[in-house]
Design an enzyme around this catalytic site. Sequence first.
Site, short mmCIF file in Angstrom:
data_model
loop_
_atom_site.label_atom_id
_atom_site.label_comp_id
_atom_site.label_asym_id
_atom_site.label_seq_id
_atom_site.Cartn_x
_atom_site.Cartn_y
_atom_site.Cartn_z
N LYS A 151 71.42 -66.76 7.28
CA LYS A 151 70.29 -67.84 7.01
C LYS A 151 69.46 -68.15 8.17
CE LYS A 151 69.68 -72.10 6.83
NZ LYS A 151 68.35 -72.38 6.99
N GLU A 208 64.46 -72.34 8.06
CA GLU A 208 63.75 -72.44 7.09
C GLU A 208 62.01 -72.41 7.52
OE1 GLU A 208 65.81 -74.19 8.01
OE2 GLU A 208 65.53 -76.28 7.21
N GLY A 267 72.50 -73.76 16.83
CA GLY A 267 71.43 -74.72 16.38
C GLY A 267 71.74 -75.89 17.09
N GLY A 268 71.51 -77.22 16.56
CA GLY A 268 71.72 -78.44 17.15
C GLY A 268 73.12 -78.99 16.96
N THR A 311 74.23 -80.77 13.58
CA THR A 311 74.70 -79.58 12.69
C THR A 311 75.75 -78.87 12.98
OG1 THR A 311 72.10 -79.37 12.84
CG2 THR A 311 73.50 -77.79 11.16
N GLY A 312 75.98 -78.53 14.23
CA GLY A 312 77.12 -77.79 14.68
C GLY A 312 78.62 -78.63 14.40
N GLU A 333 76.91 -72.11 19.08
CA GLU A 333 75.98 -72.00 20.25
C GLU A 333 75.11 -73.42 20.13
OE1 GLU A 333 75.69 -70.09 22.86
OE2 GLU A 333 77.24 -68.82 22.10
N CYS A 392 67.11 -73.44 24.51
CA CYS A 392 68.10 -74.23 24.74
C CYS A 392 68.64 -74.42 26.03
CB CYS A 392 69.41 -73.47 24.00
SG CYS A 392 69.49 -71.88 24.18
N GLU A 424 68.81 -84.04 24.63
CA GLU A 424 67.78 -83.05 24.60
C GLU A 424 66.48 -83.31 23.67
OE1 GLU A 424 68.97 -79.95 21.77
OE2 GLU A 424 68.85 -78.34 23.32
P1 NAD Z 1 69.13 -77.25 13.47
O1 NAD Z 1 70.75 -77.55 14.02
O2 NAD Z 1 68.45 -78.22 13.02
O3 NAD Z 1 68.92 -75.95 12.75
C1 NAD Z 1 69.63 -74.77 12.95
C2 NAD Z 1 69.87 -73.84 11.62
O4 NAD Z 1 71.04 -74.73 10.91
C3 NAD Z 1 68.91 -74.02 10.67
O5 NAD Z 1 68.85 -72.67 10.29
C4 NAD Z 1 69.28 -74.89 9.68
O6 NAD Z 1 68.54 -74.86 8.36
C5 NAD Z 1 70.59 -75.02 9.70
N1 NAD Z 1 71.31 -76.22 9.19
C6 NAD Z 1 70.85 -77.49 9.05
N2 NAD Z 1 71.83 -78.17 8.48
C7 NAD Z 1 72.78 -77.36 8.18
C8 NAD Z 1 73.95 -77.52 7.51
N3 NAD Z 1 74.51 -78.79 7.10
N4 NAD Z 1 74.90 -76.50 7.28
C9 NAD Z 1 74.50 -75.38 7.74
N5 NAD Z 1 73.39 -74.98 8.40
C10 NAD Z 1 72.55 -76.03 8.38
O7 NAD Z 1 68.51 -76.53 15.00
P2 NAD Z 1 67.14 -76.28 15.22
O8 NAD Z 1 66.19 -77.47 15.27
O9 NAD Z 1 66.84 -74.96 14.27
O10 NAD Z 1 67.32 -75.45 16.81
C11 NAD Z 1 67.33 -76.11 17.95
C12 NAD Z 1 68.64 -76.43 18.43
O11 NAD Z 1 69.25 -75.12 18.63
C13 NAD Z 1 68.54 -77.05 19.69
O12 NAD Z 1 69.42 -78.02 19.85
C14 NAD Z 1 68.97 -76.14 20.70
O13 NAD Z 1 69.35 -76.53 21.99
C15 NAD Z 1 69.99 -75.27 19.91
N6 NAD Z 1 69.85 -73.77 20.36
C16 NAD Z 1 71.01 -73.31 21.03
C17 NAD Z 1 70.95 -72.28 21.53
C18 NAD Z 1 72.12 -71.67 22.34
O14 NAD Z 1 72.18 -70.35 22.74
N7 NAD Z 1 73.02 -72.52 22.85
C19 NAD Z 1 69.99 -71.09 21.44
C20 NAD Z 1 68.80 -71.58 20.58
C21 NAD Z 1 68.64 -72.78 20.16
#
Ligand code: NAD
Length: 493
Positions: A175, A178, A228-229, A232-233, A250, A284, A385
């Site tokens: 996934k 979006e 991701g963030g 969410t993680g 990550e 990131c 961040e």
């Molecule tokens: P996000 O956490 O908002 O979304 C990431 C993904 O998770 C998206 O596909 C989103 O739809 C999905 N998501 C959201 N809620 C969810 C849930 N409850 N269950 C499962 N999936 C869900 O992050 P973002 O705004 O897309 O990306 C930015 C973040 O990603 C920043 O914090 C950045 O530091 C981090 N990031 C980290 C790395 C790394 O290598 N460590 C690389 C790129 C980005």
Amino acid sequence: MPVIDLFIDGVRQKSSQNETRNIIHPANGKVVEKAQEASTVDVEYAIKAARKAFDQGSWPKTTNAHRSLVLNKVAEILQRDKTLFAQAESQDTGKRIIESEYDMDDVIKVFKYFAELITKQTDRKVNVDRENIESIIQYEPVGVIGLITPWNYPLLQASWKIAPALAAGCTFVIKPSELTPSTTSLLMDTLTEAGVPNGVHNLVLGSGAVVGSPLSSHPDIDMVSFTGGLMTGKKIMATASETVKKVALELGGKNPNIVFADADMDAAIDNALTAVFLHSGQVCSAGARLLVEKSIRKDFVAEVARRADLIRLGAPEDSFAETGALISAAHRDKVEKYVANALAEGAELKAGGKRPTESHLQEGFYYRPTVLDNCHTKMQCVQDESFGPVLTVETFESEAEVIALANDTIYGLAGAVWTKDIEKAQRVAKQLRHGTIWINDFHPYVPQAEWGGFKQSGFGRELGPMGLAEYQEAKHVWQNLKPAASNWFDGKE
Ligand code: NAD
């Protein structure tokens, strides 16, 4: 208007709820395409397809050599279709075409790296110090993987997961964000063309809450790998615990860029700018936290701010531009609030802090590169961040002080040290609690080297040999070549 379909069990599909989502170009705010918005029924179908392909299909049983050939073929096709992919990536993310082309070069390298790595992997013979025993460690695929990716480097982040997952023999449901589904969708066709069998690779599109969350909760998924963030993680980790899934996270970073007074000033200033303003700070590992030695601070910050004010913003095809727009209006709002809070906390604005005034930038989600001086570690802007083009500046007077400051964060993704004193650089690097440390450099990474976070930047590693190991289980097979009774229980009455 083009519509991106789901891809399940080798077939392009519409959403069962007949809904689509608009995909907006960040450089002008216009709807450029639509994407199917999957329902939970579609996600269930995709997970079942991946499960069946793993349990009954050929892919997990193929040889390492075969999967290596397929991955090399993926790299070849990506090279052939590089322009198509780069344009799609820029359309979704707003980044310059040249940056998307660099991303595609990196994606190709990632597939080639794992193609090579898997051919080198063999079973490990264990010396058990007993006669007539054969003890072997075999590396097997983890199973069905749920992959969830962000919007800043959509295909690159996906490739860090897909290439090792396929190399290991796993099947997956991905996934993408979006906001940026295009290149991940294109990749599904590339994988099919390269010889990945139906059901091994599945794409679902839509929101995190509806489409992403089953990938961390469904009992048929063996592992979830998320980029991701932090918030969410945390949710994903909590949900995955219900079925004791393997989890790789990550997450974000608040990355210190340390400049000592004896550093090469031209290089340090130039890199302080790219560290934080590359891709408008939506990285990131962005060096968003400048720690500069007190004796050079005034001149250093003045020059960084002067040059930040000269950075040219523009659309992907604008060859004069040096960086692009933010991903969305909502994200720009977030960055604006972050800067307003920082100023309220006492930060001093040295550059930016506003939207650009040029008429051709009014429709896109642009924000000027921003430098905030006089920050300190207790301020929210230093701890949180922004994921935008915002640099906070702190000062230090000793090596011990700067190490403490650089580690005073819940994150631990990356950091850099600038000094001509290499022993000092190594000493400081050793004490930094971050997953990647650059000395007299910022940003480079290679597929051969592990990438990942300490502390709340996540766990697990992508890239490098550990990046493959994430998608493998180690199975110990013990074979007794001369079975005999041990008589531990002697059977006597
Ligand atoms: P996000 O956490 O908002 O979304 C990431 C993904 O998770 C998206 O596909 C989103 O739809 C999905 N998501 C959201 N809620 C969810 C849930 N409850 N269950 C499962 N999936 C869900 O992050 P973002 O705004 O897309 O990306 C930015 C973040 O990603 C920043 O914090 C950045 O530091 C981090 N990031 C980290 C790395 C790394 O290598 N460590 C690389 C790129 C980005």
